[in-house]
Design a protein around this motif. Structure first.
Motif, mmCIF file in Angstrom:
data_model
loop_
_atom_site.group_PDB
_atom_site.id
_atom_site.type_symbol
_atom_site.label_atom_id
_atom_site.label_comp_id
_atom_site.label_asym_id
_atom_site.label_seq_id
_atom_site.Cartn_x
_atom_site.Cartn_y
_atom_site.Cartn_z
ATOM 1 N N LEU A 80 4.098 6.597 -9.712
ATOM 2 C CA LEU A 80 3.396 7.050 -9.278
ATOM 3 C C LEU A 80 3.089 7.785 -10.490
ATOM 4 O O LEU A 80 3.648 8.321 -11.420
ATOM 5 C CB LEU A 80 4.051 8.233 -8.268
ATOM 6 C CG LEU A 80 5.122 7.390 -7.048
ATOM 7 C CD1 LEU A 80 5.990 8.369 -5.975
ATOM 8 C CD2 LEU A 80 3.919 6.004 -6.533
ATOM 9 N N ARG A 84 1.525 -1.028 -0.091
ATOM 10 C CA ARG A 84 0.084 -0.041 0.067
ATOM 11 C C ARG A 84 0.556 1.271 0.333
ATOM 12 O O ARG A 84 2.282 1.317 0.638
ATOM 13 C CB ARG A 84 -0.892 0.018 1.177
ATOM 14 C CG ARG A 84 -2.105 -1.470 1.453
ATOM 15 C CD ARG A 84 -2.629 -1.132 2.505
ATOM 16 N NE ARG A 84 -2.247 -1.659 3.376
ATOM 17 C CZ ARG A 84 -2.534 -1.324 4.672
ATOM 18 N NH1 ARG A 84 -3.212 -0.660 5.526
ATOM 19 N NH2 ARG A 84 -1.617 -1.925 5.766
ATOM 20 N N PRO A 97 -0.935 8.437 -5.137
ATOM 21 C CA PRO A 97 -1.381 6.979 -5.966
ATOM 22 C C PRO A 97 -0.551 6.700 -7.443
ATOM 23 O O PRO A 97 0.051 7.278 -7.469
ATOM 24 C CB PRO A 97 -2.626 7.336 -6.306
ATOM 25 C CG PRO A 97 -2.227 8.819 -6.165
ATOM 26 C CD PRO A 97 -1.111 9.226 -4.670
ATOM 27 N N ARG A 142 -5.907 2.506 -6.420
ATOM 28 C CA ARG A 142 -4.682 3.416 -7.103
ATOM 29 C C ARG A 142 -3.736 2.979 -6.132
ATOM 30 O O ARG A 142 -3.057 3.519 -6.458
ATOM 31 C CB ARG A 142 -5.667 4.628 -7.129
ATOM 32 C CG ARG A 142 -6.256 4.757 -8.727
ATOM 33 C CD ARG A 142 -6.215 5.695 -9.863
ATOM 34 N NE ARG A 142 -5.414 5.972 -9.926
ATOM 35 C CZ ARG A 142 -4.557 7.004 -10.018
ATOM 36 N NH1 ARG A 142 -5.744 8.209 -10.462
ATOM 37 N NH2 ARG A 142 -3.732 7.803 -10.542
ATOM 38 N N SER A 143 -3.896 3.062 -5.024
ATOM 39 C CA SER A 143 -3.334 2.778 -3.754
ATOM 40 C C SER A 143 -2.300 1.688 -3.435
ATOM 41 O O SER A 143 -1.353 1.428 -2.269
ATOM 42 C CB SER A 143 -3.364 3.731 -2.998
ATOM 43 O OG SER A 143 -3.177 5.163 -3.511
ATOM 44 N N SER A 145 1.224 5.588 -0.018
ATOM 45 C CA SER A 145 0.067 6.737 0.520
ATOM 46 C C SER A 145 0.436 7.482 -0.899
ATOM 47 O O SER A 145 -0.753 8.773 -1.046
ATOM 48 C CB SER A 145 1.762 7.529 1.798
ATOM 49 O OG SER A 145 2.613 7.668 1.011
#
Length: 154
Positions: A112, A67, A71, A87-88, A69
């Motif tokens: 990113l 995961r 996207p 998306r993350s 922080s």
């Protein structure tokens, strides 16, 4: 450029394709750990991940959750064995992890959606085939990676 992942077996032997029967009264346990490093430069995020099982039970497969922080770029493909959580979040299967310290390695090169000054990466085991992990602390990590291009170890 699409993200890449490389999976390779360590020095251990292959794990059987089916979970062995559990003797009556025995509770299967495993000890999965994830270690590696994260690097952020510009809009690129590199993750070098090593997943290991110290047993005592073989695992047919596990799912590692990554995961972020910030996207990820939505128009990039993910490598075989990985899929989008959102998306993350990216989920990747490790494949078999033998109880004798069998190790699988992954390298991910991700884009990113922006060029942040830093990214927090959270790594954990989402699924281990229903086998409880006797020490989940060594497979749950949170890494702050400033955009220096340096490797931040977990």
């Amino acid at each position: 450029m699409a993200a890449t992942v490389l999976w390779g077996a360590g020095a251990s032997a292959a794990v059987p394709s089916a979970t062995p029967p559990v003797p009556h009264g025995v509770v299967p346990q495993a000890d999965v750990s994830h270690h590696g490093h994260v690097s952020l430069w510009g809009d690129r995020l590199g993750i070098w991940l090593e997943s290991t099982n110290s047993g005592p039970w073989d695992l047919v497969d596990t799912t590692v959750r990554l995961r972020f922080s910030a996207p990820l770029e939505g128009r990039q493909g993910l490598p075989q064995g990985c899929l989008w959580g959102d998306r993350s979040t990216v989920l990747c299967r490790t494949g078999p992890l033998s109880a004798d310290g069998g190790t699988l390695r992954a390298v991910l090169d991700l884009r990113l959606g922006a060029r942040p000054a830093e990214v927090v990466v959270r790594v954990d085991t989402l699924w281990s085939g229903g086998v409880p992990d006797r020490d989940p602390r060594n497979n749950e990590h949170e890494v702050l990676a400033p955009a220096t291009g340096d490797a931040y170890v977990f």
